[in-house]
Design a protein around this motif. Structure first.
Motif, mmCIF file in Angstrom:
data_model
loop_
_atom_site.group_PDB
_atom_site.id
_atom_site.type_symbol
_atom_site.label_atom_id
_atom_site.label_comp_id
_atom_site.label_asym_id
_atom_site.label_seq_id
_atom_site.Cartn_x
_atom_site.Cartn_y
_atom_site.Cartn_z
ATOM 1 N N LEU A 123 0.468 -2.776 11.285
ATOM 2 C CA LEU A 123 0.158 -2.196 9.972
ATOM 3 C C LEU A 123 -0.392 -0.789 10.179
ATOM 4 N N CYS A 124 -0.082 0.091 9.252
ATOM 5 C CA CYS A 124 -0.631 1.447 9.325
ATOM 6 C C CYS A 124 -2.035 1.436 8.709
ATOM 7 N N PRO A 125 -2.768 2.557 8.750
ATOM 8 C CA PRO A 125 -4.120 2.569 8.190
ATOM 9 C C PRO A 125 -4.172 2.080 6.741
ATOM 10 N N ARG A 126 -3.187 2.493 5.960
ATOM 11 C CA ARG A 126 -3.195 2.126 4.539
ATOM 12 C C ARG A 126 -2.978 0.630 4.374
ATOM 13 N N GLY A 127 -2.098 0.083 5.198
ATOM 14 C CA GLY A 127 -1.855 -1.361 5.149
ATOM 15 C C GLY A 127 -3.098 -2.138 5.533
ATOM 16 N N GLN A 164 0.832 -1.204 0.000
ATOM 17 C CA GLN A 164 0.000 0.000 0.000
ATOM 18 C C GLN A 164 0.869 1.258 0.000
ATOM 19 N N CYS A 165 2.161 1.079 0.261
ATOM 20 C CA CYS A 165 3.153 2.126 0.011
ATOM 21 C C CYS A 165 4.455 1.391 -0.294
ATOM 22 N N VAL A 166 5.563 2.087 -0.358
ATOM 23 C CA VAL A 166 6.810 1.421 -0.756
ATOM 24 C C VAL A 166 7.584 0.843 0.421
ATOM 25 N N TRP A 167 7.033 0.893 1.637
ATOM 26 C CA TRP A 167 7.830 0.509 2.801
ATOM 27 C C TRP A 167 8.007 -1.005 2.945
ATOM 28 N N PRO A 196 -3.242 -4.977 -17.206
ATOM 29 C CA PRO A 196 -3.643 -4.976 -15.798
ATOM 30 C C PRO A 196 -2.802 -5.903 -14.940
ATOM 31 N N GLU A 197 -2.286 -5.334 -13.880
ATOM 32 C CA GLU A 197 -1.435 -6.092 -12.973
ATOM 33 C C GLU A 197 -2.292 -6.674 -11.852
ATOM 34 N N SER A 198 -1.937 -7.850 -11.412
ATOM 35 C CA SER A 198 -2.600 -8.417 -10.234
ATOM 36 C C SER A 198 -2.218 -7.574 -9.020
ATOM 37 N N SER A 199 -3.118 -7.497 -8.040
ATOM 38 C CA SER A 199 -2.792 -6.715 -6.847
ATOM 39 C C SER A 199 -1.750 -7.469 -6.022
ATOM 40 N N TYR A 200 -1.186 -6.776 -5.034
ATOM 41 C CA TYR A 200 -0.091 -7.406 -4.277
ATOM 42 C C TYR A 200 -0.559 -8.611 -3.475
ATOM 43 N N LEU A 201 -1.862 -8.755 -3.254
ATOM 44 C CA LEU A 201 -2.357 -9.926 -2.518
ATOM 45 C C LEU A 201 -2.626 -11.109 -3.455
ATOM 46 N N GLU A 202 -2.392 -10.908 -4.748
ATOM 47 C CA GLU A 202 -2.675 -11.960 -5.737
ATOM 48 C C GLU A 202 -1.429 -12.387 -6.512
ATOM 49 N N ARG A 203 -0.259 -11.874 -6.157
ATOM 50 C CA ARG A 203 0.877 -12.115 -7.053
ATOM 51 C C ARG A 203 2.190 -12.311 -6.291
ATOM 52 N N TYR A 204 3.149 -12.816 -7.047
ATOM 53 C CA TYR A 204 4.536 -12.864 -6.592
ATOM 54 C C TYR A 204 5.246 -11.611 -7.112
ATOM 55 N N ASP A 205 6.298 -11.227 -6.390
ATOM 56 C CA ASP A 205 7.268 -10.260 -6.896
ATOM 57 C C ASP A 205 8.643 -10.837 -6.606
ATOM 58 N N GLY A 206 9.679 -10.114 -7.023
ATOM 59 C CA GLY A 206 11.027 -10.550 -6.687
ATOM 60 C C GLY A 206 11.195 -10.623 -5.174
ATOM 61 N N LEU A 207 12.087 -11.511 -4.710
ATOM 62 C CA LEU A 207 12.326 -11.646 -3.268
ATOM 63 C C LEU A 207 13.020 -10.400 -2.731
ATOM 64 N N ILE A 208 12.906 -10.198 -1.406
ATOM 65 C CA ILE A 208 13.602 -9.058 -0.817
ATOM 66 C C ILE A 208 14.413 -9.486 0.402
ATOM 67 N N PRO A 209 15.743 -9.263 0.329
ATOM 68 C CA PRO A 209 16.559 -9.516 1.521
ATOM 69 C C PRO A 209 16.628 -8.261 2.383
ATOM 70 N N ILE A 210 16.455 -8.440 3.673
ATOM 71 C CA ILE A 210 16.657 -7.321 4.612
ATOM 72 C C ILE A 210 17.610 -7.839 5.671
#
Ligand code: SF4
Length: 729
Positions: free
Chosen positions: A89-93, A57-60, A476-490
């Motif tokens: 989660l914040c309101p947007r999340g 819901q944002c880039v965080w 049309p892109e699937s929403s983030y709750l319907e798709r994979y993206d690249g992995l993220i290491p933190i």
């Protein structure tokens, strides 16, 4: 059931329900279906499936645990194992479910069927839409060269694969929106420390000065939490802001500074620290260069001088300088975030960077933290053929016009202007992945005119953004709750975004859109994966975990991972030191130490136009989210009580704001919480896309008012150098 069997089976019911929706032209059916589906599901099962994923819901990129009931996402909760949000989660999340089930989702590929911007579309198959897009891109490349095609992407987990597509195609033209956000900060710190954005140790900090980081409203989840904990612990927090922001309301001290004069404040702090020898001599000798030049430069920047500029009493500046130095090294002048405000914002950021160096807070408890990316686990990479040499100079002016701006950052407002002028060459096409330049770049009408001039525009998005509304093709892109993206290491952990339900509509992940488009362009070798799971398995190759295991666990902790602190004091600058005096600025014949650069003042009866965030919305992405609209329904023009009394304006009155380039009508909010010479509005409202049924024409757009003024050093758009008049509508 395994998790994948579960979501496949459960999705069938949901997909049946939504097939009645006709997409962008007639989404109202979908609205009814959505609610009956949710109601039925609520009564069916008490056993909720939990799936771990990542918010968008944002880039965080906070960790999310989705609770799914029979193919319906019922609740999103924060993942306590994720460092970006530690369980909250914040309101947007929280409102991500509404984004998923929004009736305004784009449900299948669309090809324009009327004039550009008319909102007339026809449904297309994926094969037709991708073939059409690839054919147009090939035509442009064959006739005008790859440079005539521009690419734009939002900051997202699959962005590296978009960049591979761009490089494989061979265009030098890549836009992000950083010049509208934090180019001043990143260039200021890059040319001082060699890193664009150091971290901040809130946990141990004893004294914090914020001059543009509004963490209570520009929420960066864990940082916002750490700020609140820091305040509760008794850390002294000073906020410079012409407006009484929510962060200011939590601070120990609010200083309503005159817009554009933050560097005067910081130069005067530096003046006192040097005059009273409060700096860390050993640190400066060992790790910095240019201190003597700074001593010369700041000797006239006294607190009395600064008071005339920034309207903060000299005695306050002196006191803060002493308090700040006394708390060193556990004191931070925060690098900030959205710093595209004035042409002198680069100088402000340089002054902030140098002030931190003077008190030696680098890599110290409570100070600035070296670039965390040094210490991040490395994913497996794809092997592909060498990229072709990109031909031609960049339309955003980097680096030929903006030599200090790193190549990856870009100056999007210049790109827009060069489309219009046709200089230094004609641009013909634009592929945009979930960005919304029509609502973000200053002088919105100019941006629309630039779009009308292009031969071809394709947009990848989950909803009909203002920019998608002016496209020829919407993929049309699937929403983030319907798709994979690249992995993220933190750090030592690797996180996964994965579908918590199957796509509701005929949509695809951006990973597959980029891949299939590359195939149709004859560039498939550059994105060598069969599907998302194949790609993720390749990224996981260096680690002893399978994708199935990662999906189940939600994250993986790399064993024996050690943070590499040996590089903490290796500064990637020309001199290898913290450059109080910048070698590159000196080579360019510019003043090499931070210096005062007088900002313009508003003419008579004009006001500074300030824009910023609210905690309930993300830039221009969430204004169509009906849940968030319930808690923040539209933006308003904040104006000071004394100004409102003079103009006969009351809260909720419609007022007209007018700048040199545009005019908007917006509701007023009369308040003591803003300087009398300023007007403030939250950005991101005033959408022009009729595909956003809730957000269309709601509130007003700052981009219709902002003038295009660019800092020649950082490429930042000087958004607050726009002045407006105010009148009752
Ligand atoms: Fe989602 Fe909020 Fe985290 Fe952003 S800060 S990723 S919107 S929960």
């Amino acid at each position: 059931f395994s998790r994948r069997q579960f979501i496949k089976g459960a999705a069938a019911g949901a997909a049946l329900g939504v097939s009645a929706g006709l997409g962008f032209l007639a989404p109202d059916n979908m609205f009814a279906v959505e609610h009956s589906a949710l109601k039925t599901a609520a009564n069916e099962s008490s056993e909720l499936q939990k799936v771990t994923t990542i918010c968008e819901q944002c880039v965080w990129r906070c960790g999310v645990i989705a609770k799914v009931d029979n193919g319906i996402v019922k609740k999103l909760e924060g993942n306590p194992d994720h460092p970006n949000n530690v369980g909250k989660l914040c309101p947007r999340g929280n409102a991500g479910i509404e984004t998923l089930y929004s009736p305004d989702r784009i449900k299948f590929p669309l090809i324009r069927a009327g004039a550009r911007g008319s909102g007339l579309w026809r449904r297309a198959s994926w094969d037709e839409a991708l073939t059409y897009t690839a054919d147009q891109m090939k035509k442009i490349k064959d006739k005008y060269g790859a440079k005539a095609m521009m690419f734009n992407s939002t900051d997202n987990l699959s962005q590296p694969f978009f960049e591979i597509l761009l490089k494989a195609y061979g265009s030098p033209n890549y836009g992000t929106q950083r010049s509208l956000c934090f180019n001043a900060m990143t260039t200021g710190f890059l040319y001082t420390y060699g890193v664009p954005q150091p971290g901040t140790d809130y946990k141990n900090c004893k004294y914090m000065i914020f001059a543009g980081r509004n963490l209570a409203e520009g929420i960066s989840n864990n940082e916002t939490q750490e700020m609140i904990e820091m305040i509760a612990r008794g850390t002294k927090v000073v906020v410079l802001d012409p407006r009484f922001s929510k962060t200011a309301s939590k601070a120990t001290e609010w200083l309503p500074i005159r817009p554009g004069t933050d560097s005067a404040f910081f130069l005067a702090i530096i003046n006192i620290i040097i005059k009273e020898k409060l700096f860390k001599k050993d640190f400066i000798t060992t790790y910095t260069q240019g201190f003597d030049d700074l001593v010369q430069e700041v000797k006239d920047y006294t607190p009395k001088w600064a008071e005339q500029k920034c309207e903060i009493p000299a005695a306050t500046i002196e006191r803060i300088a002493r308090e700040f130095a006394a708390a060193a090294p556990a004191a931070i002048a925060h690098p900030n975030w959205r710093t595209s405000n004035f042409k002198n914002s680069f100088q402000t950021e340089r002054a902030i960077a140098v002030l931190n160096a003077l008190i030696g807070n680098w890599a110290q408890p409570g100070g600035l933290i070296p670039d965390q990316e040094i210490n991040t686990a490395k994913l497996g990479v794809l092997s592909h053929p060498p990229f072709p040499q990109a031909q031609g100079i960049r339309l955003d002016g980097v680096p030929w016009q903006y030599p200090l701006v790193p190549l990856s950052y870009g100056v999007i407002q210049t790109m827009r202007d060069n489309i219009l002028s046709g200089k230094p060459y004609e641009a013909k096409g634009w592929l945009i992945s979930r960005q919304n330049p029509i609502l973000s770049i200053p002088e919105r009408q100019k941006t629309i005119n630039a779009f009308m001039k292009l031969d071809f525009v394709a947009v990848i998005d989950i909803q009909a953004s203002d920019t998608a509304y002016y496209a020829d093709v919407i993929l049309p892109e699937s929403s983030y709750l319907e798709r994979y993206d690249g992995l993220i290491p933190i750090g030592s952990k690797i996180f996964i975004r994965q579908p918590v339900i199957e796509p509701l509509y005929d949509t695809k992940s951006s990973l597959m859109i980029y891949k299939e488009l590359a195939d149709k362009l004859g560039l498939g070798d550059f994105l060598p994966y069969k599907d998302e799971r194949d790609l993720l398995a390749k990224q996981l190759k260096p680690f002893s975990i399978t994708l199935d295991e990662l999906e189940k666990a939600g994250h993986y902790v790399v064993p024996n991972f050690k943070k590499d602190h040996s590089k903490d004091f290796e500064f990637q600058t020309s001199s290898g030191k913290i450059e109080i005096s910048s070698s590159i600025m000196a080579q360019m014949g510019k003043k090499a130490v931070p210096a005062w650069d007088e900002p313009p003042r508003p003419p008579k009866d004009h006001y500074y136009l300030l824009t910023g965030k609210t905690a309930q919305h993300t830039q221009m992405f969430t204004q169509n989210n009906r849940w968030l609209l319930e808690v923040f329904s539209e933006n308003r023009a904040w104006l000071h009580t004394s100004v409102a009394a003079k103009l006969g304006i009351k809260t909720d009155d419609d007022v007209v704001l007018e700048s040199d380039v545009g005019k908007v009508t917006i509701k007023a909010k009369v308040t003591e919480g803003i300087r009398p010479d300023c007007i403030f509005m939250v950005g991101g409202f005033g959408h022009v896309s009729k595909g956003l049924k809730s957000a269309y024409k709601l509130g007003a757009s700052d981009s219709a008012l902002h003038k295009t003024i660019t800092d020649p050093l950082s490429g930042s758009s000087a958004l607050s150098e726009t002045f407006v008049t105010v009148s009752k509508a």
